[in-house]
Scaffold this active site. Sequence first.
Site, PDB file in Angstrom:
ATOM      1  N   GLU A 142       0.848  -1.195   0.000  1.00  0.00           N
ATOM      2  CA  GLU A 142       0.000   0.000   0.000  1.00  0.00           C
ATOM      3  C   GLU A 142       0.888   1.252   0.000  1.00  0.00           C
ATOM      4  O   GLU A 142       1.865   1.327   0.757  1.00  0.00           O
ATOM      5  CB  GLU A 142      -0.849  -0.043   1.271  1.00  0.00           C
ATOM      6  CG  GLU A 142      -1.665   1.184   1.556  1.00  0.00           C
ATOM      7  CD  GLU A 142      -2.252   1.155   2.972  1.00  0.00           C
ATOM      8  OE1 GLU A 142      -3.079   2.026   3.272  1.00  0.00           O
ATOM      9  OE2 GLU A 142      -1.878   0.282   3.765  1.00  0.00           O
ATOM     10  N   ASP A 198      13.421  -2.659  14.258  1.00  0.00           N
ATOM     11  CA  ASP A 198      14.354  -1.762  13.537  1.00  0.00           C
ATOM     12  C   ASP A 198      13.798  -0.340  13.644  1.00  0.00           C
ATOM     13  O   ASP A 198      13.647   0.373  12.654  1.00  0.00           O
ATOM     14  CB  ASP A 198      14.474  -2.213  12.076  1.00  0.00           C
ATOM     15  CG  ASP A 198      15.689  -1.583  11.377  1.00  0.00           C
ATOM     16  OD1 ASP A 198      16.465  -0.848  12.025  1.00  0.00           O
ATOM     17  OD2 ASP A 198      15.859  -1.836  10.160  1.00  0.00           O
TER      18      ASP A 198
HETATM   19  P1  ADP Z   1      14.931   0.426   2.938  1.00  0.00           P
HETATM   20  O1  ADP Z   1      14.458  -0.944   3.379  1.00  0.00           O
HETATM   21  O2  ADP Z   1      15.769   0.417   1.712  1.00  0.00           O
HETATM   22  O3  ADP Z   1      15.601   1.168   4.095  1.00  0.00           O
HETATM   23  P2  ADP Z   1      12.404   1.795   3.427  1.00  0.00           P
HETATM   24  O4  ADP Z   1      11.429   0.707   3.740  1.00  0.00           O
HETATM   25  O5  ADP Z   1      12.939   2.529   4.605  1.00  0.00           O
HETATM   26  O6  ADP Z   1      13.605   1.254   2.534  1.00  0.00           O
HETATM   27  O7  ADP Z   1      11.671   2.797   2.418  1.00  0.00           O
HETATM   28  C1  ADP Z   1      12.363   3.869   1.799  1.00  0.00           C
HETATM   29  C2  ADP Z   1      11.562   5.171   1.919  1.00  0.00           C
HETATM   30  O8  ADP Z   1      10.320   5.013   1.260  1.00  0.00           O
HETATM   31  C3  ADP Z   1      11.218   5.516   3.359  1.00  0.00           C
HETATM   32  O9  ADP Z   1      12.168   6.399   3.905  1.00  0.00           O
HETATM   33  C4  ADP Z   1       9.867   6.163   3.268  1.00  0.00           C
HETATM   34  O10 ADP Z   1       9.986   7.576   3.147  1.00  0.00           O
HETATM   35  C5  ADP Z   1       9.271   5.637   1.989  1.00  0.00           C
HETATM   36  N1  ADP Z   1       8.221   4.608   2.220  1.00  0.00           N
HETATM   37  C6  ADP Z   1       8.384   3.406   2.794  1.00  0.00           C
HETATM   38  N2  ADP Z   1       7.247   2.702   2.793  1.00  0.00           N
HETATM   39  C7  ADP Z   1       6.327   3.496   2.193  1.00  0.00           C
HETATM   40  C8  ADP Z   1       4.922   3.325   1.876  1.00  0.00           C
HETATM   41  N3  ADP Z   1       4.265   2.206   2.139  1.00  0.00           N
HETATM   42  N4  ADP Z   1       4.304   4.362   1.277  1.00  0.00           N
HETATM   43  C9  ADP Z   1       4.976   5.502   0.969  1.00  0.00           C
HETATM   44  N5  ADP Z   1       6.277   5.713   1.215  1.00  0.00           N
HETATM   45  C10 ADP Z   1       6.942   4.708   1.828  1.00  0.00           C
END
Ligand code: ADP
Length: 286
Positions: free
Chosen positions: A94, A194
Amino acid sequence: MDWNELAAAISAATGTGFLLARTEPVSGGCIHQAHVLHAQDGRQVFVKSNRLAHRDAFACEAEGLKAIAGTGTIRVPTPLLEDAIGQDAFLVMEYIVFDRNPSDWALMGQQLAALHRHTAPTFGWHRDNWIGASPQLNHCQTNWMDFFRDGRLAPQFKLAADNGLPLRDAQKLLHHLPHLLGEHAPAPSLIHGDLWAGNVAFSAGLPVLFDPAVHFADRECDLAMARLFGGFPEAFFEAYKASWPLPPGAAHRRPLYQLYHILNHANLFGGSYVHDANHLIQTLLC
Ligand code: ADP
């Protein structure tokens, strides 16, 4: 990544045609590539992708999101599809529009305490998972100190040795654990695992967690990490403690729990984290 093939996979998984209009890169992640996929009908999904070797990490992330969602305590993105196309693994979830200005930190503290009230008979998880790009061992144990030593610190020390990092007194610290943890016997709480500032956000004013490394552990582990790498505002901690006070000695245990994440960062990124880890080990041994 073959975006059109991914769009077809999303169509099949969601049961409604996802005709791709455009892709938009998202920055902010530490490990994977992130994109928003826009469909022609205006729908949007959030996609993390990486090489095939990361497929298991995406499967674990999807499972962790479902586990947190299942508690009904704090919002997480709903995972939609986890799979691979050719040499690319991906996780579709989502898309959540995050607020520009983080807001109700007190509510996040209360909701995290509610998440932590979900407990299990043993520490660990039914399978190993990942902390960033490092493996995280989750063999279930009933003794917290044994779990933290065998499942958390010792594997990071082994990784550090394999990586040739110049860490001092690793064994000495492991033997020193009974002095640091004493008789502390926490309940195994479901934790995010985390919980740093880059893995939390707000949407329409309400807290959102993402990118978890879930398992059952001492709830203080989440709070210890929340004071690392940027840190959360004090309102978060105050509201958490008002919801569920911490047992005596929590501040004393905090640096030990932070060591796990500092070691992981030293293993993943090297640099000044190696110095930080050595410094922390010596502080803990004093
Ligand atoms: P990684 O596992 O590479 O650290 P993240 O899960 O932290 O990546 O996601 C990268 C960035 O994407 C986050 O800093 C956040 O701003 C954005 N993000 C993560 N999940 C969502 C989501 N479901 N919807 C919108 N933006 C998201």
